[in-house]
Design an enzyme around this catalytic site. Structure first.
Site, short mmCIF file in Angstrom:
data_model
loop_
_atom_site.label_atom_id
_atom_site.label_comp_id
_atom_site.label_asym_id
_atom_site.label_seq_id
_atom_site.Cartn_x
_atom_site.Cartn_y
_atom_site.Cartn_z
N ASN A 33 0.84 -1.20 0.00
CA ASN A 33 0.00 0.00 0.00
C ASN A 33 0.87 1.24 0.00
O ASN A 33 1.75 1.32 -0.87
CB ASN A 33 -1.15 -0.05 1.03
N ASP A 34 0.64 2.20 0.87
CA ASP A 34 1.24 3.55 0.74
C ASP A 34 2.71 3.59 0.33
O ASP A 34 3.53 2.84 0.87
CB ASP A 34 1.20 4.28 2.08
N ARG A 161 -0.18 9.04 13.45
CA ARG A 161 0.68 8.33 12.50
C ARG A 161 1.08 9.13 11.27
O ARG A 161 0.69 10.25 11.08
CB ARG A 161 0.00 7.03 12.07
N ASP A 162 1.88 8.47 10.44
CA ASP A 162 2.26 8.91 9.10
C ASP A 162 3.10 10.19 9.08
O ASP A 162 2.78 11.17 8.40
CB ASP A 162 1.00 9.07 8.21
N GLU A 216 -5.08 10.85 6.88
CA GLU A 216 -3.86 10.03 6.89
C GLU A 216 -2.81 10.66 5.97
O GLU A 216 -3.13 11.49 5.11
CB GLU A 216 -4.18 8.60 6.42
C1 FRU Z 1 -2.96 4.69 4.83
C2 FRU Z 1 -2.62 3.91 6.09
C3 FRU Z 1 -1.75 4.73 7.00
C4 FRU Z 1 -1.02 3.70 7.80
C5 FRU Z 1 -0.83 2.60 6.77
C6 FRU Z 1 -0.87 1.22 7.34
O1 FRU Z 1 -3.30 3.90 3.75
O2 FRU Z 1 -3.81 3.51 6.74
O3 FRU Z 1 -2.44 5.67 7.79
O4 FRU Z 1 0.19 4.19 8.30
O5 FRU Z 1 -1.85 2.76 5.82
O6 FRU Z 1 -0.56 0.27 6.37
#
Ligand code: FRU
Length: 506
Positions: A33-34, A161-162, A216
Site C-alpha cells: 500500500n502507501d 501516524r504517518d 492520513e
Molecule cells: C494509509 C494507512 C496509514 C497507515 C498505513 C498502514 O493507507 O492507513 O495511515 O500508516 O496505511 O498500512
C-alpha cells in the site's frame, strides 16, 4: 501440496500476470500500500512502501524497498524495515541528514533517516498506541537499524501516524518539521526538532474541508506560483479515507502560508466537521478518480522539483482486487507545480512520462471534423499514452472508448454544455469483485481556448487521465479482458473537431 495441473497453473499465473502493469511499480509478490520514505540520494530514487512480505493481503506491515535511476525503471530490493513481534512499521518518510544532526551517522558518512509509525502489537508494553520512531541507514538505504531510543514522539494516542519530515529553512530559525496526523480527530499536528530525536509541539491544523473519513499521510511543502520564487504558497496534503471525492480513499490539498510554526490556509476553507458534504466539489482534490491515495512527495530532489507518488488503489476494495499473488501498484510519479488560472492558484500535475523520449506514435490523426457517431480506430491500446485534443464546438458530447472488447469498455466522455468530464468504468470488465468497484467519476473541466486536451496513460489495469495540461486528473483501476484493447473516438451531435490524436507506445 500444490495439486494444480500444469495447465491449471499456467492459467492461474496468467490470471495473475495479465493485470501486471508494464510501467507502474508493483512488488514482485505480495501486498503493497502507501508509498513511504520517498527520498533521492546520489543519483538514486528510493521508494519504500507499506508491504506484507508474507502474503497478498494487508498485514505484517513492513517497509518494502525499490530503487530507480529515473523514477520509471524500478528494481525491487530486500525488505528495508521488517515488522517484529512488538511493532508493525506503518507509513512515514525519510530524510537525508546531511549534517548528521541526529548523530546517527558521522560527518563523513551522514545517515539516511527514516521516520515511521510504530504500530505496537499486543505483546508490546506500548500495546494499542501509535508513536513515531527512527531507523537509519549508513549505506545509502541498503540496510537499516532501528534507533535504540525509539519511539521519539509518543502522544499516548492510538491514531497518531504517518510522519512526513522536512528541513524548514527559516534562516537563523531552521529546523526539522514533522507533519503527522491524529487520524480520527481529522487533524494535522506539527512538531519541530533540531536532531530528529527530540520533538517540540508547534501547532495543529483541522478539522477542515473534507472530514468524512480519517485523515492520513499528510505532506507539507512550498512551491512557487508559475515559477516565480517571490510568489510562493505552501501546499498541505491531507489524504482521507473514506470520504474522498469519488468515494472511499482520496487526497485533498490546502494552499496557504507556513511561518515555521502554523499553517494558515488562503481561502475557501470550511472549518470543523462537515455533515452535509455539499461543498465537496469546491475543495482542492489531488485526483478525482477512485484510485489515487496516500500520495506524498519525495525529499531531497535537487533543483526544486516536487514529485509525488500515490498508491493506485482504494481501501474500499483494495483487499479484493483480482490480481493474484501480487496486489496493488503505485501511480505514475507526478511532478507538481502551482499555476494561476483565472486569478486562482491551483495545482498542476505532470506525469513522469514512461514513453519519453523512447516512445513513438504508433497511430496518429490530424485535424478533422468529427461527425456524430463512433469510429473504431485501427490501433490497439492496453499499454500506451494517448494524447488527444478536441474542439467541441456545438457538439453535445465527445470522447474516447478505451479498452473496448467483447461486451466491455471504459468510457471517457466530455459533456460540452455542462463542461463535465466523466470516466465510466461500470462496464470496464471484471468489476463485480466488490460492490463499490463499478463507478462513474465526474469532474468539472472548463475548456481552454475552446479546447479540451487529454493525456491518458493506459497500463493493463489502470487509466490515468490528465486533463488540460494536468490541472485535473482522474485515476481509476480497470480489469478488462486481455483482448480488450480496442480504441474508438466518438461525438454526439455535429460541430466538433478533432485537433490531433496520437497513440504512443513503446
Ligand atoms: C494509509 C494507512 C496509514 C497507515 C498505513 C498502514 O493507507 O492507513 O495511515 O500508516 O496505511 O498500512
Amino acid at each position: 501440496m500444490n495439486s494444480l495441473t500444469t495447465a491449471e497453473r499456467a492459467t492461474a499465473v496468467s490470471a495473475t500476470e495479465q493485470f501486471r502493469p508494464a510501467f507502474h511499480y508493483t512488488a514482485e509478490r505480495n501486498w503493497l500500500n502507501d508509498p513511504n520514505g520517498l527520498v533521492y540520494l546520489n543519483g538514486t530514487y528510493h521508494l519504500f512502501y507499506q508491504h506484507n512480505p508474507f502474503g497478498p493481503d494487508w498485514g505484517n506491515m513492513s517497509w518494502g524497498h525499490a530503487t530507480s535511476p529515473d523514477l520509471l525503471q524500478w528494481e525491487e530490493q530486500p525488505v528495508a524495515i521488517p515488522c517484529d513481534e512488538q511493532e508493525a512499521i506503518f507509513s512515514g518518510s525519510a530524510v537525508f541528514d546531511e549534517h548528521n544532526t541526529s548523530g546517527l551517522g558521522t560527518a563523513g558518512n551522514p545517515p539516511l533517516v527514516a521516520v515511521y509509525t510504530s504500530a505496537y502489537t499486543e505483546v508490546s508494553p506500548l500495546a494499542g498506541r501509535q508513536a513515531q520512531s527512527l531507523a537509519y541507514s549508513l549505506d545509502e538505504g541498503r540496510t537499516w537499524a532501528k534507533y535504540h531510543g525509539n519511539p521519539v514522539l509518543d502522544r499516548a494516542s492510538a491514531e497518531f501516524r504517518d510522519p512526513k519530515v522536512f528541513w524548514y529553512n527559516g534562516g537563523a530559525a531552521s529546523y526539522w518539521v514533522m507533519v503527522a496526523v491524529e487520524a480520527v480527530e481529522r487533524q494535522v499536528v506539527l512538531y519541530k526538532s533540531a536532531d530528529l530525536k527530540a520533538w517540540e509541539y508547534l501547532s495543529t491544523f483541522g478539522p477542515a474541508n473534507a472530514t468524512g473519513g480519517v485523515w492520513e499521510c499528510p505532506d507539507l511543502f512550498e512551491l512557487p506560483v508559475d515559477g516565480k520564487p517571490e510568489d510562493t504558497r505552501w501546499v498541505l496534503i491531507v489524504n482521507i479515507n473514506p470520504g474522498g471525492i469519488a468515494g472511499g480513499s482520496a487526497g485533498q490539498y490546502f494552499l496557504g502560508a507556513f511561518d515555521g510554526v502554523t499553517f494558515r490556509p488562503d481561502s475557501t476553507v470550511t472549518e470543523g466537521h462537515q455533515q452535509d458534504g455539499s461543498r465537496m466539489r469546491e475543495y482542492g482534490w489531488l485526483d478525482w478518480g477512485r484510485d489515487y491515495y496516500a500520495a506524498v512527495s519525495f525529499s531531497n530532489i535537487p533543483d526544486g522539483r516536487r514529485i509525488m507518488i500515490g498508491w493506485m488503489n482504494n481501501w474500499d476494495y483494495a483487499r479484493e482486487t483480482p490480481t493474484g499473488d501480487w496486489r496493488s501498484a503505485m501511480s505514475l510519479p507526478r511532478g507538481v507545480s502551482l499555476t494561476r488560472v483565472d486569478g486562482k492558484v491551483v495545482l498542476r500535475q505532470q506525469a513522469i512520462d514512461p514513453f519519453s523520449p523512447a516512445g513513438s506514435p504508433i497511430f496518429s490523426l490530424g485535424r478533422q471534423p468529427l461527425a456524430s457517431g463512433i469510429v473504431e480506430l485501427p490501433t490497439a491500446a492496453a499499454v500506451a499514452r494517448i494524447d488527444v485534443e478536441f474542439e467541441p464546438g456545438a457538439a453535445k458530447s465527445l470522447g474516447l472508448v478505451l479498452r473496448a472488447g467483447e461486451g466491455e469498455c471504459t468510457l471517457l466522455s466530455y459533456d460540452v454544455s455542462e463542461g463535465i468530464l466523466r470516466l465510466d468504468r461500470r462496464e470496464s470488465g471484471h468489476a463485480g469483485f466488490h460492490g463499490s468497484f463499478p463507478s462513474l467519476e465526474t469532474v468539472a473541466v472548463p475548456l481552454t481556448d475552446a479546447r479540451l486536451r487529454l493525456q491518458i496513460y493506459l497500463d493493463r489495469c489502470s487509466v490515468e487521465v490528465l486533463a488540460q495540461g494536468g490541472l485535473t486528473t482522474i485515476t481509476d483501476l480497470v480489469f478488462p479482458a486481455e483482448a480488450s484493447t480496442a480504441l474508438a473516438i466518438f461525438a454526439e451531435g455535429e460541430g466538433a473537431h478533432l485537433v490531433a490524436l496520437d497513440v504512443v507506445g513503446r
